[in-house]
Motif scaffolding. Structure first.
Motif, PDB file in Angstrom:
ATOM      1  N   TYR A  40      35.481  50.566  35.808  1.00  0.00           N
ATOM      2  CA  TYR A  40      36.912  50.836  35.861  1.00  0.00           C
ATOM      3  C   TYR A  40      37.312  51.127  34.420  1.00  0.00           C
ATOM      4  O   TYR A  40      37.064  50.311  33.532  1.00  0.00           O
ATOM      5  N   PHE A  49      39.121  54.927  38.532  1.00  0.00           N
ATOM      6  CA  PHE A  49      38.363  54.004  39.375  1.00  0.00           C
ATOM      7  C   PHE A  49      37.216  54.734  40.045  1.00  0.00           C
ATOM      8  O   PHE A  49      36.081  54.256  40.052  1.00  0.00           O
ATOM      9  N   GLY A  69      36.788  47.714  32.668  1.00  0.00           N
ATOM     10  CA  GLY A  69      37.066  46.525  33.453  1.00  0.00           C
ATOM     11  C   GLY A  69      35.949  46.214  34.425  1.00  0.00           C
ATOM     12  O   GLY A  69      35.301  47.114  34.965  1.00  0.00           O
ATOM     13  N   ALA A  70      35.759  44.912  34.638  1.00  0.00           N
ATOM     14  CA  ALA A  70      34.837  44.439  35.669  1.00  0.00           C
ATOM     15  C   ALA A  70      35.675  43.921  36.811  1.00  0.00           C
ATOM     16  O   ALA A  70      36.605  43.147  36.598  1.00  0.00           O
ATOM     17  N   GLY A  71      35.389  44.365  37.989  1.00  0.00           N
ATOM     18  CA  GLY A  71      36.193  43.963  39.136  1.00  0.00           C
ATOM     19  C   GLY A  71      35.644  42.735  39.808  1.00  0.00           C
ATOM     20  O   GLY A  71      35.216  41.806  39.147  1.00  0.00           O
ATOM     21  N   GLY A 113      37.340  40.687  41.559  1.00  0.00           N
ATOM     22  CA  GLY A 113      38.314  39.612  41.548  1.00  0.00           C
ATOM     23  C   GLY A 113      38.495  38.968  40.197  1.00  0.00           C
ATOM     24  O   GLY A 113      39.400  38.168  40.018  1.00  0.00           O
ATOM     25  N   TYR A 114      37.644  39.306  39.232  1.00  0.00           N
ATOM     26  CA  TYR A 114      37.757  38.653  37.937  1.00  0.00           C
ATOM     27  C   TYR A 114      38.600  39.435  36.956  1.00  0.00           C
ATOM     28  O   TYR A 114      39.135  38.869  36.029  1.00  0.00           O
ATOM     29  N   GLN A 115      38.670  40.743  37.163  1.00  0.00           N
ATOM     30  CA  GLN A 115      39.598  41.553  36.386  1.00  0.00           C
ATOM     31  C   GLN A 115      39.423  41.409  34.879  1.00  0.00           C
ATOM     32  O   GLN A 115      40.378  41.486  34.127  1.00  0.00           O
ATOM     33  N   LYS A 116      38.207  41.183  34.430  1.00  0.00           N
ATOM     34  CA  LYS A 116      38.013  41.017  32.990  1.00  0.00           C
ATOM     35  C   LYS A 116      37.999  42.375  32.330  1.00  0.00           C
ATOM     36  O   LYS A 116      37.233  43.254  32.708  1.00  0.00           O
ATOM     37  N   VAL A 117      38.843  42.561  31.353  1.00  0.00           N
ATOM     38  CA  VAL A 117      38.966  43.835  30.655  1.00  0.00           C
ATOM     39  C   VAL A 117      38.451  43.675  29.237  1.00  0.00           C
ATOM     40  O   VAL A 117      38.834  42.753  28.526  1.00  0.00           O
ATOM     41  N   TYR A 120      46.844  36.663  32.575  1.00  0.00           N
ATOM     42  CA  TYR A 120      45.738  36.810  31.631  1.00  0.00           C
ATOM     43  C   TYR A 120      46.279  36.561  30.233  1.00  0.00           C
ATOM     44  O   TYR A 120      47.391  36.961  29.915  1.00  0.00           O
ATOM     45  N   TYR A 148      45.377  37.248  26.106  1.00  0.00           N
ATOM     46  CA  TYR A 148      44.580  38.013  25.152  1.00  0.00           C
ATOM     47  C   TYR A 148      45.016  37.643  23.737  1.00  0.00           C
ATOM     48  O   TYR A 148      46.180  37.323  23.488  1.00  0.00           O
ATOM     49  N   GLN A 167      41.849  33.903  32.336  1.00  0.00           N
ATOM     50  CA  GLN A 167      42.636  34.386  33.468  1.00  0.00           C
ATOM     51  C   GLN A 167      42.911  33.241  34.434  1.00  0.00           C
ATOM     52  O   GLN A 167      42.026  32.421  34.705  1.00  0.00           O
ATOM     53  N   ARG A 211      40.327  31.465  36.681  1.00  0.00           N
ATOM     54  CA  ARG A 211      39.511  32.447  37.396  1.00  0.00           C
ATOM     55  C   ARG A 211      38.383  32.989  36.535  1.00  0.00           C
ATOM     56  O   ARG A 211      37.297  33.238  37.001  1.00  0.00           O
ATOM     57  N   ALA A 212      38.683  33.236  35.263  1.00  0.00           N
ATOM     58  CA  ALA A 212      37.677  33.806  34.369  1.00  0.00           C
ATOM     59  C   ALA A 212      37.970  33.350  32.953  1.00  0.00           C
ATOM     60  O   ALA A 212      39.123  33.154  32.578  1.00  0.00           O
ATOM     61  N   TRP A 272      47.900  41.956  43.592  1.00  0.00           N
ATOM     62  CA  TRP A 272      46.658  42.270  44.285  1.00  0.00           C
ATOM     63  C   TRP A 272      46.898  43.507  45.123  1.00  0.00           C
ATOM     64  O   TRP A 272      47.691  43.485  46.046  1.00  0.00           O
ATOM     65  N   LEU A 321      40.969  46.998  45.101  1.00  0.00           N
ATOM     66  CA  LEU A 321      39.792  46.885  44.245  1.00  0.00           C
ATOM     67  C   LEU A 321      40.115  46.415  42.832  1.00  0.00           C
ATOM     68  O   LEU A 321      39.386  45.651  42.243  1.00  0.00           O
ATOM     69  N   TRP A 322      41.166  46.920  42.295  1.00  0.00           N
ATOM     70  CA  TRP A 322      41.514  46.593  40.921  1.00  0.00           C
ATOM     71  C   TRP A 322      43.012  46.391  40.822  1.00  0.00           C
ATOM     72  O   TRP A 322      43.781  47.080  41.463  1.00  0.00           O
ATOM     73  N   GLN A 325      46.995  45.584  35.119  1.00  0.00           N
ATOM     74  CA  GLN A 325      47.570  44.509  34.324  1.00  0.00           C
ATOM     75  C   GLN A 325      48.757  45.038  33.543  1.00  0.00           C
ATOM     76  O   GLN A 325      48.667  46.060  32.882  1.00  0.00           O
TER      77      GLN A 325
END
Lengths: 114, 114
Positions: free
Chosen positions: A32, A51, A94-96, A98-102, B33, B35, B48, B55-56, B96, B99-100, B103
């Protein structure tokens, strides 16, 4: 682990000239990809995102970006730069799941000269 | 205006102190989130929360902690502050949509540790 490289720290362009900001990413799966803009003293605003599907994506403010899987690139372009485009631009991956880590690149500062 | 609010806007404190940064997400967003943006580290994902649960985790120091409350606002607690903690701290929120989740970033809190 995902990573993003923006090789240009500063770029100066003349108003009206075209712009291309480079971004290379590293990610194991289909990424992403995002471009954000940060004006001085402001938060980050999303310009565009990729995406899947069409590899040329259109964003706000006349920006577009092209996803090239073979080159692991997601370069940002604008055909004619305006003085108000002066800002810092961040590419992100981004990693999807559900973790949404950017993960953000280090940014490219754009200066626009008259 | 992204709809994400952060307080305070600026914070000046001394080394060894503890501070709390507050974030209110956009209405209806369940994820928050945090940062950190500094000159030497760039923009780094810290942590997150989703609907009150962690979550992360990213590059968050043990001296830092966060929580998300039942009303979905979040607080980032920074303790035993060091000079190197001086940075811009951003909060972002997302809903939500599949997929993504895009933010949306708040304007940030600028922390200066003297």
């Amino acid at each position: 682990a995902q990573s993003v490289t923006q090789p240009d720290i500063h770029i100066t362009v003349s108003e009206g000239a075209s712009l291309e900001l480079r971004c290379n990413y590293s990610y194991g799966a289909t990424p992403y990809l995002f471009w954000y803009v940060q004006s001085p003293g402001q938060g980050l605003q999303l310009l565009l995102k990729y995406f899947s599907g069409d590899t040329l994506v259109q964003g706000i403010k006349g920006f577009e970006a092209e996803f090239k899987r073979s080159q692991s690139s997601f370069n940002l372009r604008k055909p004619s730069v305006h003085w108000s485009d002066a800002a810092e631009y961040f590419c992100a991956v981004g990693a999807g799941g559900g973790y949404q880590k950017v993960t953000f690149g280090t940014g490219t500062k754009l200066q626009v000269i008259p | 205006d992204s709809g994400v609010t952060q307080t305070p806007k600026h914070l000046i404190t001394a080394t060894g102190q503890r501070v709390t940064l507050r974030c209110s997400p956009r209405s209806g967003d369940l994820s928050v989130y945090w940062y950190q943006q500094s000159l030497d580290q760039g923009l780094q994902f810290l942590i997150q929360y989703y609907n009150g649960e962690e979550r992360a985790k990213g590059n968050i120091l043990e001296r830092f902690s966060a929580q998300q409350f039942p009303d979905l606002h979040s607080e980032l607690n920074l303790s035993s502050l060091e000079l190197g903690d001086s940075a811009l701290y951003f909060c972002a929120s997302s809903g939500w949509t599949g997929l993504w989740n895009e933010q949306f970033f708040g304007p940030g809190t600028r922390l200066t540790v003297l």
